[in-house]
Design a protein around this motif. Structure first.
Motif, PDB file in Angstrom:
ATOM      1  N   VAL A 108      29.471 -12.180  26.475  1.00 50.48           N
ATOM      2  CA  VAL A 108      29.138 -12.642  25.116  1.00 50.48           C
ATOM      3  C   VAL A 108      27.901 -11.903  24.611  1.00 50.48           C
ATOM      4  O   VAL A 108      27.816 -11.532  23.430  1.00 50.48           O
ATOM      5  N   ALA A 109      26.928 -11.681  25.493  1.00 46.22           N
ATOM      6  CA  ALA A 109      25.705 -10.973  25.097  1.00 46.22           C
ATOM      7  C   ALA A 109      25.998  -9.545  24.664  1.00 46.22           C
ATOM      8  O   ALA A 109      25.254  -8.968  23.859  1.00 46.22           O
ATOM      9  N   ARG A 110      27.072  -8.954  25.171  1.00 41.85           N
ATOM     10  CA  ARG A 110      27.430  -7.579  24.817  1.00 41.85           C
ATOM     11  C   ARG A 110      28.085  -7.478  23.440  1.00 41.85           C
ATOM     12  O   ARG A 110      28.243  -6.369  22.918  1.00 41.85           O
ATOM     13  N   LEU A 111      28.509  -8.613  22.885  1.00 42.12           N
ATOM     14  CA  LEU A 111      29.129  -8.589  21.559  1.00 42.12           C
ATOM     15  C   LEU A 111      28.104  -8.172  20.512  1.00 42.12           C
ATOM     16  O   LEU A 111      26.962  -8.629  20.540  1.00 42.12           O
ATOM     17  N   LYS A 112      28.506  -7.326  19.587  1.00 41.81           N
ATOM     18  CA  LYS A 112      27.604  -6.859  18.540  1.00 41.81           C
ATOM     19  C   LYS A 112      27.774  -7.724  17.290  1.00 41.81           C
ATOM     20  O   LYS A 112      28.892  -8.001  16.868  1.00 41.81           O
ATOM     21  N   SER A 113      26.652  -8.122  16.737  1.00 42.46           N
ATOM     22  CA  SER A 113      26.679  -8.951  15.520  1.00 42.46           C
ATOM     23  C   SER A 113      26.935  -8.084  14.297  1.00 42.46           C
ATOM     24  O   SER A 113      26.708  -6.864  14.319  1.00 42.46           O
ATOM     25  N   GLY A 114      27.417  -8.726  13.248  1.00 43.17           N
ATOM     26  CA  GLY A 114      27.649  -8.012  11.995  1.00 43.17           C
ATOM     27  C   GLY A 114      28.914  -7.182  11.977  1.00 43.17           C
ATOM     28  O   GLY A 114      29.077  -6.314  11.130  1.00 43.17           O
ATOM     29  N   ARG A 115      29.819  -7.422  12.920  1.00 39.43           N
ATOM     30  CA  ARG A 115      31.076  -6.675  12.973  1.00 39.43           C
ATOM     31  C   ARG A 115      32.223  -7.555  12.484  1.00 39.43           C
ATOM     32  O   ARG A 115      32.126  -8.769  12.437  1.00 39.43           O
ATOM     33  N   THR A 116      33.353  -6.931  12.171  1.00 36.06           N
ATOM     34  CA  THR A 116      34.527  -7.655  11.719  1.00 36.06           C
ATOM     35  C   THR A 116      35.043  -8.560  12.825  1.00 36.06           C
ATOM     36  O   THR A 116      35.052  -8.190  14.000  1.00 36.06           O
ATOM     37  N   ALA A 117      35.478  -9.756  12.436  1.00 37.91           N
ATOM     38  CA  ALA A 117      35.915 -10.755  13.421  1.00 37.91           C
ATOM     39  C   ALA A 117      37.258 -10.422  14.047  1.00 37.91           C
ATOM     40  O   ALA A 117      37.555 -10.825  15.162  1.00 37.91           O
ATOM     41  N   GLY A 118      38.106  -9.709  13.340  1.00 36.04           N
ATOM     42  CA  GLY A 118      39.428  -9.393  13.872  1.00 36.04           C
ATOM     43  C   GLY A 118      40.464 -10.448  13.499  1.00 36.04           C
ATOM     44  O   GLY A 118      40.266 -11.245  12.583  1.00 36.04           O
ATOM     45  N   VAL A 119      41.579 -10.463  14.217  1.00 35.63           N
ATOM     46  CA  VAL A 119      42.700 -11.351  13.893  1.00 35.63           C
ATOM     47  C   VAL A 119      42.315 -12.822  14.003  1.00 35.63           C
ATOM     48  O   VAL A 119      42.747 -13.657  13.212  1.00 35.63           O
ATOM     49  N   CYS A 120      41.477 -13.167  14.989  1.00 33.08           N
ATOM     50  CA  CYS A 120      41.158 -14.588  15.236  1.00 33.08           C
ATOM     51  C   CYS A 120      40.205 -15.184  14.205  1.00 33.08           C
ATOM     52  O   CYS A 120      40.033 -16.416  14.160  1.00 33.08           O
ATOM     53  N   ASP A 121      39.572 -14.361  13.386  1.00 33.99           N
ATOM     54  CA  ASP A 121      38.614 -14.820  12.370  1.00 33.99           C
ATOM     55  C   ASP A 121      37.435 -15.587  12.961  1.00 33.99           C
ATOM     56  O   ASP A 121      36.861 -16.463  12.306  1.00 33.99           O
ATOM     57  N   ILE A 122      37.080 -15.292  14.191  1.00 33.95           N
ATOM     58  CA  ILE A 122      35.913 -15.907  14.826  1.00 33.95           C
ATOM     59  C   ILE A 122      34.863 -14.819  14.987  1.00 33.95           C
ATOM     60  O   ILE A 122      35.025 -13.922  15.811  1.00 33.95           O
ATOM     61  N   PRO A 123      33.770 -14.880  14.229  1.00 34.35           N
ATOM     62  CA  PRO A 123      32.752 -13.830  14.333  1.00 34.35           C
ATOM     63  C   PRO A 123      31.929 -13.958  15.616  1.00 34.35           C
ATOM     64  O   PRO A 123      31.817 -15.050  16.197  1.00 34.35           O
ATOM     65  N   ALA A 124      31.342 -12.875  16.028  1.00 33.19           N
ATOM     66  CA  ALA A 124      30.520 -12.877  17.247  1.00 33.19           C
ATOM     67  C   ALA A 124      29.314 -13.796  17.092  1.00 33.19           C
ATOM     68  O   ALA A 124      28.882 -14.440  18.056  1.00 33.19           O
ATOM     69  N   GLU A 125      28.786 -13.879  15.872  1.00 34.19           N
ATOM     70  CA  GLU A 125      27.622 -14.736  15.631  1.00 34.19           C
ATOM     71  C   GLU A 125      27.919 -16.196  15.949  1.00 34.19           C
ATOM     72  O   GLU A 125      27.049 -16.922  16.444  1.00 34.19           O
ATOM     73  N   LEU A 126      29.156 -16.652  15.685  1.00 38.55           N
ATOM     74  CA  LEU A 126      29.534 -18.039  15.964  1.00 38.55           C
ATOM     75  C   LEU A 126      29.554 -18.305  17.466  1.00 38.55           C
ATOM     76  O   LEU A 126      29.071 -19.343  17.929  1.00 38.55           O
ATOM     77  N   ILE A 127      30.085 -17.363  18.228  1.00 37.60           N
ATOM     78  CA  ILE A 127      30.124 -17.512  19.687  1.00 37.60           C
ATOM     79  C   ILE A 127      28.708 -17.555  20.251  1.00 37.60           C
ATOM     80  O   ILE A 127      28.382 -18.385  21.108  1.00 37.60           O
ATOM     81  N   LYS A 128      27.846 -16.667  19.753  1.00 38.96           N
ATOM     82  CA  LYS A 128      26.472 -16.623  20.256  1.00 38.96           C
ATOM     83  C   LYS A 128      25.681 -17.863  19.848  1.00 38.96           C
ATOM     84  O   LYS A 128      24.856 -18.362  20.621  1.00 38.96           O
ATOM     85  N   ALA A 129      25.915 -18.375  18.639  1.00 39.07           N
ATOM     86  CA  ALA A 129      25.172 -19.547  18.162  1.00 39.07           C
ATOM     87  C   ALA A 129      25.596 -20.817  18.897  1.00 39.07           C
ATOM     88  O   ALA A 129      24.828 -21.777  18.974  1.00 39.07           O
ATOM     89  N   GLY A 130      26.817 -20.829  19.451  1.00 39.96           N
ATOM     90  CA  GLY A 130      27.301 -22.013  20.170  1.00 39.96           C
ATOM     91  C   GLY A 130      26.567 -22.275  21.464  1.00 39.96           C
ATOM     92  O   GLY A 130      26.625 -23.379  22.009  1.00 39.96           O
ATOM     93  N   ASP A 131      25.880 -21.274  21.978  1.00 34.48           N
ATOM     94  CA  ASP A 131      25.051 -21.375  23.174  1.00 34.48           C
ATOM     95  C   ASP A 131      25.825 -21.949  24.370  1.00 34.48           C
ATOM     96  O   ASP A 131      26.965 -21.562  24.597  1.00 34.48           O
ATOM     97  N   LYS A 132      25.231 -22.867  25.129  1.00 34.85           N
ATOM     98  CA  LYS A 132      25.818 -23.342  26.386  1.00 34.85           C
ATOM     99  C   LYS A 132      27.152 -24.043  26.187  1.00 34.85           C
ATOM    100  O   LYS A 132      28.078 -23.891  26.988  1.00 34.85           O
ATOM    101  N   THR A 133      27.269 -24.834  25.112  1.00 32.32           N
ATOM    102  CA  THR A 133      28.517 -25.571  24.872  1.00 32.32           C
ATOM    103  C   THR A 133      29.672 -24.609  24.630  1.00 32.32           C
ATOM    104  O   THR A 133      30.754 -24.741  25.223  1.00 32.32           O
ATOM    105  N   MET A 134      29.457 -23.620  23.779  1.00 33.70           N
ATOM    106  CA  MET A 134      30.497 -22.638  23.472  1.00 33.70           C
ATOM    107  C   MET A 134      30.842 -21.805  24.710  1.00 33.70           C
ATOM    108  O   MET A 134      32.016 -21.537  24.978  1.00 33.70           O
ATOM    109  N   ILE A 135      29.811 -21.413  25.462  1.00 30.28           N
ATOM    110  CA  ILE A 135      30.038 -20.627  26.680  1.00 30.28           C
ATOM    111  C   ILE A 135      30.870 -21.426  27.678  1.00 30.28           C
ATOM    112  O   ILE A 135      31.790 -20.900  28.310  1.00 30.28           O
ATOM    113  N   GLY A 136      30.563 -22.719  27.813  1.00 32.43           N
ATOM    114  CA  GLY A 136      31.301 -23.578  28.740  1.00 32.43           C
ATOM    115  C   GLY A 136      32.766 -23.700  28.355  1.00 32.43           C
ATOM    116  O   GLY A 136      33.658 -23.626  29.212  1.00 32.43           O
ATOM    117  N   GLU A 137      33.040 -23.895  27.064  1.00 34.24           N
ATOM    118  CA  GLU A 137      34.421 -24.019  26.599  1.00 34.24           C
ATOM    119  C   GLU A 137      35.180 -22.698  26.753  1.00 34.24           C
ATOM    120  O   GLU A 137      36.347 -22.672  27.157  1.00 34.24           O
TER     121      GLU A 137
END
Length: 202
Positions: free
Chosen positions: A37-66
């Motif tokens: 997750v740390a290797r994901l670059k912010s400010g890039r296109t989300a792709g087909v899933c429409d989930i941006p990298a910023e959302l994954i990073k902002a979710g912190d421990k809860t998002m990482i666990g899921e």
């Protein structure tokens, strides 16, 4: 029928199978998910899933666990979610010529963010195995090797080639010489020395 060899076969340079690193098939750890997750670059296109990298990073421990639970399920079943395998191909204008000309566009492939996380984890698990069988000429995606170094080496070879007037080839080797006359003289001397030793030079 030919008899099998009685002595041991010479296996110089052949490594035993035990020395070949095996692909790590263990379940991804929570730390590996964090690194991916740390290797994901912010400010890039989300792709087909429409989930941006910023959302994954902002979710912190809860998002990482899921995400860890989902990737574990993918790892155990071998079934990858369809959106993780799809990518968007976006045409980018090269900046020259008429924008209506399709031949001056290059395609950029955008993989979904969650698919990128899985790809990073897979790379972590197979890197040691790949590096073992990778050719020396491979530089990109290789630790402590740079494509820039190869480009600089190639540039130095080209510049050196421009300094000489001739280039000779001998059994796969490249010989840099100042002139064709110098090359011929060197070859004649080599033939003479070979004859005096009772050797045949072709």
């Amino acid at each position: 029928m030919a008899e099998p060899p009685s002595g041991e076969l010479l296996l110089a340079g052949v490594l035993p199978l035990t020395s070949v690193p095996l692909i790590d098939k263990t379940l991804p750890s929570l730390d590996e998910i964090k690194k991916a997750v740390a290797r994901l670059k912010s400010g890039r296109t989300a792709g087909v899933c429409d989930i941006p990298a910023e959302l994954i990073k902002a979710g912190d421990k809860t998002m990482i666990g899921e995400l860890h639970a989902v990737i574990d399920a993918v790892w155990q079943t071998g079934g990858i979610l369809p959106d993780w395998t799809k990518s968007l191909v976006t045409p980018i204008w090269k900046g020259i010529g008429d924008q209506r000309d399709c031949s001056i566009y290059c395609g950029i492939t955008v993989l979904g963010v969650l698919g990128k996380v899985l790809a990073h984890i897979l790379l972590m698990h197979i890197r040691d195995y790949l590096l073992r069988f990778q050719g020396l000429k491979q530089s990109e995606f290789t630790p402590e090797k740079s494509t820039v170094d190869c480009i600089l080496a190639l540039q130095a070879l080209v510049e050196r080639r421009l300094e000489v007037t001739n280039l000779g080839f001998a059994d796969g080797a490249v010989i840099l010489v100042e002139s064709q006359e110098t090359l011929l003289n060197a070859l004649e001397e080599f033939h003479e020395n070979a004859k005096s030793l009772g050797l045949k030079a072709y």
